[in-house]
Write an enzyme that holds these catalytic residues in place. Structure first.
Site, PDB file in Angstrom:
ATOM      1  N   GLU A  29     -18.421 -19.356 -16.363  1.00 44.27           N
ATOM      2  CA  GLU A  29     -18.594 -18.304 -17.376  1.00 44.27           C
ATOM      3  C   GLU A  29     -17.395 -18.217 -18.309  1.00 44.27           C
ATOM      4  O   GLU A  29     -17.478 -17.701 -19.410  1.00 44.27           O
ATOM      5  CB  GLU A  29     -18.759 -16.946 -16.683  1.00 44.27           C
ATOM      6  CG  GLU A  29     -20.186 -16.572 -16.411  1.00 44.27           C
ATOM      7  CD  GLU A  29     -20.294 -15.122 -15.966  1.00 44.27           C
ATOM      8  OE1 GLU A  29     -20.334 -14.233 -16.810  1.00 44.27           O
ATOM      9  OE2 GLU A  29     -20.317 -14.905 -14.735  1.00 44.27           O
ATOM     10  N   THR A  43      -1.013 -11.144  12.055  1.00 43.72           N
ATOM     11  CA  THR A  43      -2.241 -11.693  11.471  1.00 43.72           C
ATOM     12  C   THR A  43      -2.423 -11.359   9.984  1.00 43.72           C
ATOM     13  O   THR A  43      -3.200 -12.016   9.304  1.00 43.72           O
ATOM     14  CB  THR A  43      -3.491 -11.212  12.242  1.00 43.72           C
ATOM     15  OG1 THR A  43      -3.548  -9.788  12.164  1.00 43.72           O
ATOM     16  CG2 THR A  43      -3.467 -11.673  13.681  1.00 43.72           C
ATOM     17  N   ASP A  44      -1.706 -10.337   9.495  1.00 43.49           N
ATOM     18  CA  ASP A  44      -1.966  -9.890   8.112  1.00 43.49           C
ATOM     19  C   ASP A  44      -1.742 -10.995   7.079  1.00 43.49           C
ATOM     20  O   ASP A  44      -2.495 -11.101   6.108  1.00 43.49           O
ATOM     21  CB  ASP A  44      -1.072  -8.699   7.744  1.00 43.49           C
ATOM     22  CG  ASP A  44      -1.465  -7.420   8.471  1.00 43.49           C
ATOM     23  OD1 ASP A  44      -2.453  -7.450   9.227  1.00 43.49           O
ATOM     24  OD2 ASP A  44      -0.781  -6.400   8.282  1.00 43.49           O
ATOM     25  N   TYR A  98       0.605   1.568  17.649  1.00 36.98           N
ATOM     26  CA  TYR A  98       1.517   0.649  18.319  1.00 36.98           C
ATOM     27  C   TYR A  98       2.571   0.198  17.324  1.00 36.98           C
ATOM     28  O   TYR A  98       2.438   0.423  16.120  1.00 36.98           O
ATOM     29  CB  TYR A  98       0.765  -0.575  18.875  1.00 36.98           C
ATOM     30  CG  TYR A  98       0.224  -1.483  17.806  1.00 36.98           C
ATOM     31  CD1 TYR A  98      -0.956  -1.191  17.148  1.00 36.98           C
ATOM     32  CD2 TYR A  98       0.920  -2.638  17.439  1.00 36.98           C
ATOM     33  CE1 TYR A  98      -1.442  -2.021  16.157  1.00 36.98           C
ATOM     34  CE2 TYR A  98       0.435  -3.472  16.446  1.00 36.98           C
ATOM     35  CZ  TYR A  98      -0.751  -3.152  15.814  1.00 36.98           C
ATOM     36  OH  TYR A  98      -1.220  -3.969  14.827  1.00 36.98           O
ATOM     37  N   LYS A 119      -8.444 -13.912   7.007  1.00 36.84           N
ATOM     38  CA  LYS A 119      -8.603 -12.746   7.880  1.00 36.84           C
ATOM     39  C   LYS A 119      -9.705 -11.899   7.266  1.00 36.84           C
ATOM     40  O   LYS A 119      -9.575 -11.416   6.141  1.00 36.84           O
ATOM     41  CB  LYS A 119      -7.294 -11.952   7.979  1.00 36.84           C
ATOM     42  CG  LYS A 119      -7.400 -10.766   8.919  1.00 36.84           C
ATOM     43  CD  LYS A 119      -6.072 -10.050   9.126  1.00 36.84           C
ATOM     44  CE  LYS A 119      -6.266  -8.899  10.115  1.00 36.84           C
ATOM     45  NZ  LYS A 119      -5.008  -8.170  10.383  1.00 36.84           N
ATOM     46  N   THR A 125       1.482  -8.305  15.786  1.00 37.08           N
ATOM     47  CA  THR A 125       0.813  -7.563  16.869  1.00 37.08           C
ATOM     48  C   THR A 125       0.888  -8.312  18.189  1.00 37.08           C
ATOM     49  O   THR A 125       0.936  -7.708  19.251  1.00 37.08           O
ATOM     50  CB  THR A 125      -0.665  -7.330  16.487  1.00 37.08           C
ATOM     51  OG1 THR A 125      -0.689  -6.458  15.372  1.00 37.08           O
ATOM     52  CG2 THR A 125      -1.450  -6.700  17.612  1.00 37.08           C
TER      53      THR A 125
HETATM   54  N1  GLU Z   1       0.723  -5.814  10.351  1.00 32.32           N
HETATM   55  C1  GLU Z   1       1.214  -6.562  11.447  1.00 32.32           C
HETATM   56  C2  GLU Z   1       1.400  -8.032  11.135  1.00 32.32           C
HETATM   57  O1  GLU Z   1       0.672  -8.629  10.393  1.00 32.32           O
HETATM   58  C3  GLU Z   1       0.340  -6.438  12.644  1.00 32.32           C
HETATM   59  C4  GLU Z   1      -1.053  -6.995  12.474  1.00 32.32           C
HETATM   60  C5  GLU Z   1      -1.334  -8.153  13.398  1.00 32.32           C
HETATM   61  O2  GLU Z   1      -0.455  -8.927  13.747  1.00 32.32           O
HETATM   62  O3  GLU Z   1      -2.515  -8.276  13.778  1.00 32.32           O
HETATM   63  O4  GLU Z   1       2.304  -8.599  11.669  1.00 32.32           O
END
Ligand code: GLU
Length: 332
Positions: free
Chosen positions: A289, A97-98, A31, A170, A18
């Site tokens: 457990e 970020t994923d 986007y 995340k 992103t």
């Molecule tokens: N799904 C994409 C990725 O992880 C966009 C999400 C992001 O970067 O926040 O690259």
């Protein structure tokens, strides 16, 4: 502005996400990730070139859901190569970020250099109203140039917070403050390029694995536990050739009785099994457990299923012994 001769040299590796994403209209939700190249991103941040001497390189340009073992190995080799030359003082990586936490953890396990490696991403695309990418890149470069960052291993810099790969996850999909560190806490914060450390230098973990000569990693799969789950999932993965299994267990890494029996059989057949948890703040202790000693399971401690998978892949390059793998989960 710092004297040119005193400025540190930061090499930036772009991988997409992103942070490099674009919308057709800044008011729209939709986007496309991984649209802009690294040079465009670096030139879009005001004052960035005052902080350091920057060079950029596009390694890949993908949404991080498409990250895989092959790109991790390529990325780690490139980081190693860059940090081994006196011409580079630190590396900054832009990333979606994923799967940012998995890439960061992987690098923390395999990069030996004491020079800083900093990963940044963003929750809003580069063209969005209130885009968070420019501030994250600015703070990430400031962190990479901070003399006290050396020796701390791989770090993540998002929304003014400095996270360590083992502890970060995340935790949201909307706000720019989407990343959280476990109770172990943040390594520090950065505000407008000013770095404040919460922990003393030297607290970073040593790198644990070498990837020399390796062009692939063992296959490891994750099984998500739920009420009434069928143990058939385990059989299918074993039949498909998995080399190790991570359980995203309920609660403290629990799974139903039939699944335990099948997993125990998998261990007896040489397929290590790690018990992690699907909860937001996991902590899985040995023999709570589930009798891990009896079944030969490994307890993931604070590592979530995604990062447990990364660690098990690398551990399997060394050993399939549950005791040895457990040691890596304690130490790395
Ligand atoms: N799904 C994409 C990725 O992880 C966009 C999400 C992001 O970067 O926040 O690259």
């Amino acid at each position: 502005m710092a004297n040119q001769d005193l400025k540190r040299r930061i090499h930036v590796l772009g991988t997409g996400g992103t942070i490099a994403g674009a919308q057709s209209d800044s008011r729209h939700l939709g986007y496309t990730a991984a649209t802009y190249g690294i040079d465009w991103l670096l030139n879009a941040v005001p004052g960035l070139h005052d902080l350091a001497i920057l060079t950029g390189e596009q390694l890949v340009n993908i949404g991080s859901q498409d990250m895989d073992d092959r790109i991790w190995l390529q990325l780690a080799r490139r980081v190693d190569e860059l940090l081994s030359t006196p011409a580079v003082d630190a590396v900054l990586i832009t990333h979606g970020t994923d799967t940012l936490e998995e890439t960061a953890y992987f690098l923390s396990l395999v990069i030996a250099s004491p020079k800083p490696v900093v990963l940044v991403g963003s929750m809003r695309p580069a063209t969005a109203l209130g885009a968070d990418g420019p501030a994250n890149i600015y703070n990430g470069v400031a962190l990479a140039t901070d003399a006290r960052a050396a020796g701390r291993g791989t770090l993540l810099c998002l929304d003014g917070e400095i996270h360590r790969p083992r502890h970060v996850t995340k935790a949201g999909t909307m706000s720019s403050n989407a990343f959280c560190s476990s109770p172990a806490g943040l390594a520090g914060v950065v505000l407008a390029g000013r770095v404040e450390w919460f922990e003393v230098a030297g607290a970073a973990r040593a790198h644990c694995f070498s990837i020399a000569g390796r062009d692939e990693l063992p296959r490891v799969d994750i099984i998500y536990a739920y009420p009434g789950m069928s143990a058939d999932l385990i059989d299918s993965l074993v039949a498909a050739g998995t080399r190790g299994l991570v359980i995203a267990g309920v609660g403290a890494g629990n799974i139903n009785r039939s699944a335990i029996a099948r997993l125990s059989a998998a261990v007896a057949n040489g397929i290590p099994v790690v018990r992690s948890s699907r909860v937001a703040r996991p902590m899985v202790f040995r023999n709570a457990e589930v009798n891990d000693d009896h079944h030969g399971f490994v307890a993931a401690r604070d590592l979530n299923p995604g990062k447990s998978r990364v660690l098990l892949q690398l551990a399997l390059t060394v050993s399939t012994d549950a005791g040895r793998i457990q040691e890596y989960f304690e130490r790395c």
